[in-house]
Design a protein around this motif. Structure first.
Motif, PDB file in Angstrom:
ATOM      1  N   ALA A  93      38.849 -19.272  17.242  1.00 42.20           N
ATOM      2  CA  ALA A  93      38.761 -19.557  18.680  1.00 42.20           C
ATOM      3  C   ALA A  93      39.741 -18.680  19.459  1.00 42.20           C
ATOM      4  O   ALA A  93      39.415 -18.170  20.541  1.00 42.20           O
ATOM      5  N   THR A  94      40.917 -18.462  18.904  1.00 35.01           N
ATOM      6  CA  THR A  94      41.924 -17.611  19.553  1.00 35.01           C
ATOM      7  C   THR A  94      41.432 -16.168  19.664  1.00 35.01           C
ATOM      8  O   THR A  94      41.720 -15.486  20.648  1.00 35.01           O
ATOM      9  N   LEU A  95      40.690 -15.702  18.666  1.00 38.04           N
ATOM     10  CA  LEU A  95      40.175 -14.330  18.695  1.00 38.04           C
ATOM     11  C   LEU A  95      39.061 -14.156  19.728  1.00 38.04           C
ATOM     12  O   LEU A  95      38.803 -13.040  20.176  1.00 38.04           O
ATOM     13  N   ALA A  96      38.393 -15.247  20.075  1.00 30.97           N
ATOM     14  CA  ALA A  96      37.346 -15.245  21.114  1.00 30.97           C
ATOM     15  C   ALA A  96      36.258 -14.197  20.848  1.00 30.97           C
ATOM     16  O   ALA A  96      35.879 -13.437  21.737  1.00 30.97           O
ATOM     17  N   ARG A  97      35.764 -14.164  19.623  1.00 33.16           N
ATOM     18  CA  ARG A  97      34.668 -13.278  19.234  1.00 33.16           C
ATOM     19  C   ARG A  97      33.534 -14.138  18.702  1.00 33.16           C
ATOM     20  O   ARG A  97      33.783 -15.182  18.110  1.00 33.16           O
ATOM     21  N   ARG A  98      32.300 -13.704  18.884  1.00 29.95           N
ATOM     22  CA  ARG A  98      31.149 -14.544  18.546  1.00 29.95           C
ATOM     23  C   ARG A  98      30.416 -14.130  17.275  1.00 29.95           C
ATOM     24  O   ARG A  98      29.531 -14.843  16.822  1.00 29.95           O
ATOM     25  N   GLN A  99      30.736 -12.968  16.710  1.00 31.15           N
ATOM     26  CA  GLN A  99      30.057 -12.518  15.495  1.00 31.15           C
ATOM     27  C   GLN A  99      30.996 -12.636  14.296  1.00 31.15           C
ATOM     28  O   GLN A  99      32.155 -12.230  14.372  1.00 31.15           O
ATOM     29  N   ILE A 100      30.457 -13.182  13.225  1.00 34.56           N
ATOM     30  CA  ILE A 100      31.211 -13.292  11.979  1.00 34.56           C
ATOM     31  C   ILE A 100      30.480 -12.483  10.919  1.00 34.56           C
ATOM     32  O   ILE A 100      29.279 -12.658  10.700  1.00 34.56           O
ATOM     33  N   VAL A 101      31.209 -11.592  10.270  1.00 36.46           N
ATOM     34  CA  VAL A 101      30.680 -10.757   9.192  1.00 36.46           C
ATOM     35  C   VAL A 101      31.387 -11.214   7.913  1.00 36.46           C
ATOM     36  O   VAL A 101      32.619 -11.242   7.871  1.00 36.46           O
ATOM     37  N   ILE A 102      30.597 -11.590   6.900  1.00 39.92           N
ATOM     38  CA  ILE A 102      31.162 -12.192   5.692  1.00 39.92           C
ATOM     39  C   ILE A 102      30.901 -11.334   4.459  1.00 39.92           C
ATOM     40  O   ILE A 102      29.772 -10.911   4.206  1.00 39.92           O
ATOM     41  N   ALA A 103      31.970 -11.128   3.677  1.00 33.34           N
ATOM     42  CA  ALA A 103      31.903 -10.529   2.344  1.00 33.34           C
ATOM     43  C   ALA A 103      32.598 -11.502   1.398  1.00 33.34           C
ATOM     44  O   ALA A 103      33.475 -12.245   1.825  1.00 33.34           O
ATOM     45  N   PHE A 116      26.870 -21.285   6.777  1.00 34.22           N
ATOM     46  CA  PHE A 116      26.203 -22.422   7.416  1.00 34.22           C
ATOM     47  C   PHE A 116      27.136 -23.114   8.410  1.00 34.22           C
ATOM     48  O   PHE A 116      26.738 -23.454   9.523  1.00 34.22           O
ATOM     49  N   GLY A 117      28.377 -23.339   8.002  1.00 32.01           N
ATOM     50  CA  GLY A 117      29.331 -24.020   8.873  1.00 32.01           C
ATOM     51  C   GLY A 117      29.658 -23.228  10.125  1.00 32.01           C
ATOM     52  O   GLY A 117      29.763 -23.789  11.220  1.00 32.01           O
ATOM     53  N   LEU A 118      29.802 -21.923   9.982  1.00 35.86           N
ATOM     54  CA  LEU A 118      30.106 -21.074  11.143  1.00 35.86           C
ATOM     55  C   LEU A 118      28.905 -20.967  12.073  1.00 35.86           C
ATOM     56  O   LEU A 118      29.058 -20.967  13.291  1.00 35.86           O
ATOM     57  N   LYS A 119      27.704 -20.894  11.515  1.00 32.99           N
ATOM     58  CA  LYS A 119      26.505 -20.889  12.351  1.00 32.99           C
ATOM     59  C   LYS A 119      26.404 -22.199  13.125  1.00 32.99           C
ATOM     60  O   LYS A 119      26.110 -22.203  14.321  1.00 32.99           O
ATOM     61  N   ALA A 120      26.660 -23.321  12.459  1.00 32.69           N
ATOM     62  CA  ALA A 120      26.614 -24.627  13.122  1.00 32.69           C
ATOM     63  C   ALA A 120      27.652 -24.718  14.240  1.00 32.69           C
ATOM     64  O   ALA A 120      27.446 -25.429  15.228  1.00 32.69           O
ATOM     65  N   ALA A 121      28.744 -23.963  14.104  1.00 33.85           N
ATOM     66  CA  ALA A 121      29.789 -23.940  15.133  1.00 33.85           C
ATOM     67  C   ALA A 121      29.455 -22.976  16.276  1.00 33.85           C
ATOM     68  O   ALA A 121      30.254 -22.814  17.204  1.00 33.85           O
ATOM     69  N   GLY A 122      28.294 -22.317  16.196  1.00 35.47           N
ATOM     70  CA  GLY A 122      27.844 -21.471  17.294  1.00 35.47           C
ATOM     71  C   GLY A 122      28.060 -19.982  17.126  1.00 35.47           C
ATOM     72  O   GLY A 122      27.805 -19.209  18.047  1.00 35.47           O
TER      73      GLY A 122
END
Length: 182
Positions: A93-103, A116-122
């Motif tokens: 939330a502090t970073l205020a970015r909307r895209q998450i890239v996962i490795a 799944f959890g991050l998608k559910a969080a928007g």
């Protein structure tokens, strides 16, 4: 779902740890591509965080990965989903970015549950297919099928880096191009 943006992305590296990586097929390639993602993230201004599941039992983040991380970027966890950890949610939330890239590892457990959890969080979530693994290839295939069904993007290392760059006129293009060619 949009192209990845360096101003909107956060790179999450999940559980690329000593004892896990030792049993993953093509762990060497996965680790190399994660290193490329981390170097690209650093050059292009994409924040990166890494996670360790129960490091006393599974060991620390592999040095080939941790050497590309900024100080304080590794967080310990016991939850399978990073989205279930209040400190992670606060940091994102502090970073205020909307895209998450996962490795990371393993595709069907911590990567899937985190996505799944991050998608559910928007968040707009993208999993880097060639920087994700599991002990059994069929578990990776099943994870990708479930991720796709939930509208989570599947990308690869090269796609992510080129999307972050957007064009060849970026000052980092030559560096990134050399990095991707290996």
């Amino acid at each position: 779902m949009a192209l990845l943006s360096p101003t909107q992305s956060v790179l999450l590296v999940i559980d690329i740890q000593e004892r896990l990586a030792a049993v993953i097929p093509d762990a060497e390639g996965l680790v190399a591509r994660t290193g490329i993602l981390l170097q690209a993230a650093r050059h292009l201004g994409v924040p990166a965080l890494a996670f360790e599941q129960y490091p006393r039992g599974l060991g620390g983040t592999l040095p080939a990965v941790s050497r590309h991380l900024p100080d304080g970027a590794i967080m310990e966890k016991m939850a399978f989903s990073v989205a279930a950890i209040p400190a992670v949610r606060t940091r994102l939330a502090t970073l205020a970015r909307r895209q998450i890239v996962i490795a990371g590892l393993e595709a069907h457990i911590c990567v899937l549950q985190s996505a799944f959890g991050l998608k559910a969080a928007g968040y707009d979530v993208h999993v880097v297919a060639d920087a994700v693994g599991a002990r059994r290839p069929r578990d990776v295939d099943l994870a990708f099928a479930r991720l796709r069904m939930e509208g989570i993007g599947i990308t690869n290392c090269e796609m992510a880096v080129y999307e972050w760059m957007r064009h060849a006129e970026t000052p980092h293009f030559k560096t990134m191009s050399r990095l991707l060619r290996g």
